[in-house]
Each structure stands twice: as structure tokens, then as C-alpha cells.
Design a protein around this motif. Structure first.
Motif: not given
Lengths: 348, 230
Positions: B48-70
């Protein structure tokens, strides 16, 4: 010596198919001790522009120099340390609801080298500075909007910044509280030598505090100068708009128009706007033109402001006299440096 | 006791401490619920934390990581739990050494609950105003500071609320796992009660499960109320 120097800043936001240009090739220099007001309607890009100062918004292109440091070259750790030297306050205060007032002000000191005792001393000193030392143990929801903004100011000052960015900080407050907060900002500017960048959509707030003004529209600064220059000699329609709102001229003209529909101007009357800078100019002239040209004046509205220690006046009046005499009277005003504008049926 | 013996003979006959006794069943349900809550809870919280941080408007945006977690969370939520229990039995065998019993049940229970919890945590943390995060960044907070002092602390009342919801749905999952031999009140209700036509046993187990849920909800509400200052 400029403490903030933004050069050729571009900020574009990529949408799925299009690009939105928020700031277009804009530069701004803020000198030490300035209260630099940036005014514009929402969406003008002013918030985006000032957010590049502490890199909350990274510019797509351009350079950001603050206190002689190139912000864009800093490592994340160095950037965090520089951000501590740039305080920021916000429209919605952005306080932590689960922390006490004391905790909120202490939060930026988390990694400071101060001892626990020194931190507490500092927080109490800051709370005293903003007049809230008796509310240290309260939570933000127990405070009014103006008090919350005071806490936010204390928090922004925790690391002794030299620069304070105020992002619509008074826009959510009532007029009286707005004036108190603006007075506090002026006091901090005077006593701590704090350089303030103030963005707002209310010219009133700028009029009360700023010494320099920039007007923004569609991502560019359309007009800039000292407060006095902008107020006495606005060039762009938008700037005039803002000033007319701030001096209540817009409101006055609506009433003048109402009056003129019930009592239309006679053939020997015309509606005139008189603007002047400096005291003792316009008032004596009004009696002079009666004596010299037999032109009577009926003042419908008048307003005077003190902008950076200089009186700036404005009046709407009906001149009554023969065409030739009115013309001579107006020329006499112009000779004395008073700006005369003929208002067509009460429009500006 | 006489009344229970007369009207609920089968429930009474099970006793308290025997292999199929009520005390044992209750303990097994508590064990599975808490065990899976801890394991699935930690994994879900991290996701859950990872999804929030890596989202486009998160504090550590990372599209790949977000997509995997999601995608993991979405797929995990899409698989019906009862199928997950059987489908992941080889994994259970590998980790626990057996596919039967309460400890074995912890594997599918954790796998079943974490995607649900991850989504709940994501929504709870996104409820923390972005302005607070921005303020923290403006005074030089590190990403860790922002996670602990902004997201987790400001979102804690909401986190408690979603944890309560998750715990309640987890009790439901233990009953489902119980149907295929995990033990606990689910086994008592379905295997001992329903399948052997001992309706009094089924209803007694149901009432106890209901009590569990009432208690969890009550405690959760109490904690959430105390955690909130606004």
C-alpha cells in the motif's frame, strides 16, 4: 544583490496527448528585503513559478539561483538543506492535524543539531513571535484559520530562513484576519529582514505589503515594477482590472452608472476620473478651476492609498461648465501632473 | 447448562477442550486470524505504501514499480479465495511442509488478505492531503520522514479503520479455509455442523464468529476515535 534569481523558467506539464505550458520563459529577480508580490488569477502560473524557487516544482528549462546557489545542481541531501533556508506557507495552512501546535512548529527541527531543550526554547520563541505561545498544547482543529496560518508561519521560520514564500496564504481568511496576517508578514520583513515572495489573486493584499509587483497571465509576467509605478501607471488591461478592484473603483463605477441612468448628464457635464500621486495636488485644484474657469465639480467617489509612504489618490467627479472651460480646466490638471481620464457613460 | 444440554445436544457434546472442542476451535480461529493479519498485514502495508510513493504524483514516482505492485494487487484481489487455497497448496507444502491445519492455512490466508489490505492502505494514505506532503517537502523532510510523520501519522485513524474492515473480512476467510480442513470455527460450523446435520453446532459457531466481529468492530472504532484529533 538578488537573493532569488529565476532565469528563463519554463514549466510544461505533459498530458496524455497535449502539453500544458504553465510558465513560459519567465525570469524574476528578488532583492534582499523585498516583499515581492505576484498577482494573477488562478491558473495564471504564479504558483508554479514560485514553486520552482524551492524546487517543489522542477522547471522544464531555466535556472534557479537562490542565495548564489544553483538549486538545480544540488544532490537530494543538499537540496533538503537549502529548502530549510526557504520557508513556505500555504492557502490551506497544511498543518499536521495529529500533532500539537508545539509539535507542528518543532517538526522542521527533526534533524537539527539542537538539543531537546534548545529546540523547545526555539519553538516557544517562535510561538511567542506569532502570538500563540499559550496554544502550544492545542491541536490545529482547535484553532481559527488565522491562528492556523500563524502556526504555519512559525513552522516556516523554524530553521531561520532568509526567504519566505507565501502561496495564497490569506486567500482562505476573512478580511480582518487577512490584514492581521499581512501585518505580521510586514513585521517579519522589517524585524528579521525576511525576503518575502507573496503570490495572491487579491491586489488588496499586495497593496498592503509589497514594494514590488509582477502581474501574471497565461504563464507570463505581463507587467512588473515598483508598487507605486504599477498602481499609478498601469499599462495592461488586466493590471488595471486588479487595481480597480483593489481601490474599489469597479464597485464605485457600478453605482455611478446607476445614478446616471436616473439622472443623466446634462449637455454641459462630463464624467471624469482624476488620479494623482503625492499629497496636496488635486484638492486645491478643484477650487482653482472654479475660480479660474467657472467649472464646478461634483465628486461622486474618491479614494486615497498610502503606497510605500506615498499618497496615491483617485476620484470620480462630474465637471460642469462650457466645453471650452472644461477643456481648459482639464489642461490645468494635466499641467499639475494629475492624470485626467474621460469616462464614457461611466465605463473605465 | 441443563438447558443447553437439552436444546443443543450436539453443541454440548463437543465439549470445550477435546480435539473438536469449542475452546480449541476458538483458539484456532484466533490463531489464523492474528497470524494472517500480521503476515498479510505487513506485506499489504508495504504494498500500500509502495503504491502511494511510486504513483505519478507520489514522492518517489516510478512507473514500472507502480505497475508491478498494482498488477500484483489487482490479480491477487481477482482470484476467488476458495480457489487460492487449493491453487497455492504446492506453495503451502513448500513453506510449511503440509497443506492441512491452521499453520498451513496461514499461507493462503496471508496471500488472500494482503492485496485487499494493500488497496485499503493505498486509499487511506491517499486521503492524507497532498498539501501536508508538500509542506513537509518545503521544510526539508526526507522521504522516510514523509512516510512516517505525514502519511502514517496523519493517516493513522483511517489506517485503523481499514485494518478493522480487513480483520473482519479475514475472519470470514478463516471460516472459508475451515471448510476445507484448516480447522477453527469454520470447520466446526461446516464440517461438524452442516455436513452432519447438526444445526445447533452450526448456529453456535456462527454466533461465536459474529461475536468476534462485533468485538473487532467495537475495539477498532474505539481506537480510531482516540487516534484522531480532528
Amino acid at each position: 544583490m538578488a537573493v532569488i534569481s529565476l532565469k528563463n523558467i519554463n514549466v510544461t506539464f505533459k498530458q496524455k496527448k497535449s502539453e500544458i505550458v504553465a510558465v513560459q520563459d519567465e525570469s524574476i529577480e528578488v532583492e534582499k528585503g523585498d516583499i515581492y508580490g505576484i498577482v494573477g488569477y488562478s491558473g495564471a502560473g504564479k504558483s508554479t513559478l514560485v514553486r520552482t524557487i524551492n524546487l517543489l516544482q522542477r522547471p522544464t528549462k531555466g535556472s534557479v539561483i537562490v542565495n548564489d546557489i544553483d538549486m538545480l545542481q544540488l544532490s537530494p541531501k543538499e537540496l533538503r538543506n537549502q529548502r530549510k533556508k526557504i520557508g513556505m506557507i500555504f492557502q490551506h495552512f497544511n498543518l499536521m492535524n495529529e500533532l500539537t501546535i508545539f509539535g507542528n512548529v518543532a517538526q522542521p527541527l527533526k534533524h537539527s543539531n539542537l538539543s531537546k531543550v534548545d529546540k523547545a526554547k526555539k519553538v516557544n520563541k517562535l510561538l511567542k513571535l506569532v502570538g500563540l505561545d499559550d496554544r502550544a498544547d492545542n491541536y490545529p482543529n482547535q484553532l481559527s484559520g488565522g491562528q492556523k496560518q500563524r502556526v504555519a508561519i512559525a513552522r516556516a521560520l523554524a530553521n531561520d530562513p532568509e526567504i519566505l514564500i507565501s502561496d495564497e496564504a490569506t486567500s482562505a481568511l476573512d478580511p480582518r484576519t487577512t490584514n492581521q496576517i499581512l501585518a505580521l508578514l510586514k513585521q517579519l520583513n522589517r524585524e528579521l529582514g525576511l525576503t518575502i515572495v507573496l503570490i495572491t489573486h487579491e491586489m488588496q493584499a499586495i497593496k498592503e505589503t509589497a514594494n514590488k509587483v509582477a502581474v501574471m497571465e497565461n504563464g507570463t509576467i505581463i507587467e512588473r515594477g515598483s508598487l507605486l509605478e504599477i498602481f499609478t501607471n498601469p499599462q495592461k488591461p488586466l493590471t488595471k482590472d486588479f487595481i480597480n478592484t483593489a481601490t474599489n473603483l469597479d464597485e464605485a463605477l457600478v453605482k455611478v452608472n446607476e445614478l446616471l441612468t436616473t439622472q443623466p448628464l446634462a449637455d454641459d457635464e462630463e464624467l471624469i476620473k482624476i488620479s494623482y500621486v503625492g499629497a496636496d495636488t488635486a484638492q486645491p485644484l478643484l477650487s482653482t478651476i472654479y475660480a479660474d474657469f467657472d467649472v464646478t465639480t461634483n465628486i461622486l467617489y474618491s479614494n486615497m492609498e498610502i503606497l510605500t509612504q506615498t499618497p496615491v489618490g483617485l476620484a470620480v467627479a462630474i465637471f460642469k461648465g462650457t466645453v471650452a472651460n472644461r477643456k481648459a480646466a482639464k489642461a490645468s490638471f494635466s499641467d499639475h501632473g494629475v492624470v485626467i481620464t474621460e469616462l464614457q457613460g461611466g465605463t473605465n | 447448562m441443563g438447558w443447553i444440554q437439552e436444546h443443543m445436544p450436539n453443541a454440548y457434546a463437543l465439549g470445550w477442550s477435546g480435539d473438536y472442542g469449542w475452546g480449541v476451535a476458538i483458539w484456532q480461529t484466533v490463531y489464523m486470524t492474528l497470524g494472517a493479519a500480521i503476515i498479510g498485514g505487513i506485506i499489504g502495508l508495504l504494498f500500500g505504501i509502495g503504491l502511494v510513493l511510486t504513483a505519478d504524483d507520489g514522492i518517489a514516482p516510478n512507473r514500472t514499480a507502480f505497475q508491478i505492485l498494482d498488477k500484483i494487487v489487482s490479480v491477487g484481489r481477482a482470484i476467488p479465495f476458495i480457489i487460492m487455497v487449493v491453487a497455492f497448496s504446492p506453495l503451502t507444502q513448500l513453506i510449511v511442509g503440509t497443506t492441512i491445519g491452521t499453520t498451513a492455512a496461514l499461507v493462503p490466508l496471508s496471500l488472500g488478505v494482503f492485496p485487499f489490505y494493500a488497496r485499503q492502505v493505498q486509499v487511506a494514505l491517499l486521503g492524507v492531503e497532498g498539501g501536508k506532503v508538500e509542506a513537509a517537502r518545503s521544510f526539508g523532510a526526507t522521504n522516510w520522514d514523509i512516510i512516517s510523520d505525514v502519511y502514517l501519522r496523519e493517516g493513522r485513524a483511517e489506517l485503523i479503520r481499514v485494518s478493522t474492515v480487513t480483520l473482519i473480512s479475514l475472519v470470514g476467510l478463516t471460516a472459508m479455509a475451515g471448510a476445507i480442513g484448516a480447522g477453527g470455527l469454520g470447520t466446526t460450523a461446516i464440517v461438524t455442523g452442516y455436513q452432519r446435520f447438526q444445526n445447533d453446532v452450526m448456529w453456535t459457531a456462527t454466533v461465536i464468529i459474529l461475536l468476534f466481529i462485533v468485538i473487532i468492530q467495537f475495539v477498532g472504532d474505539l481506537l480510531a476515535k482516540h487516534a484522531r484529533h480532528n
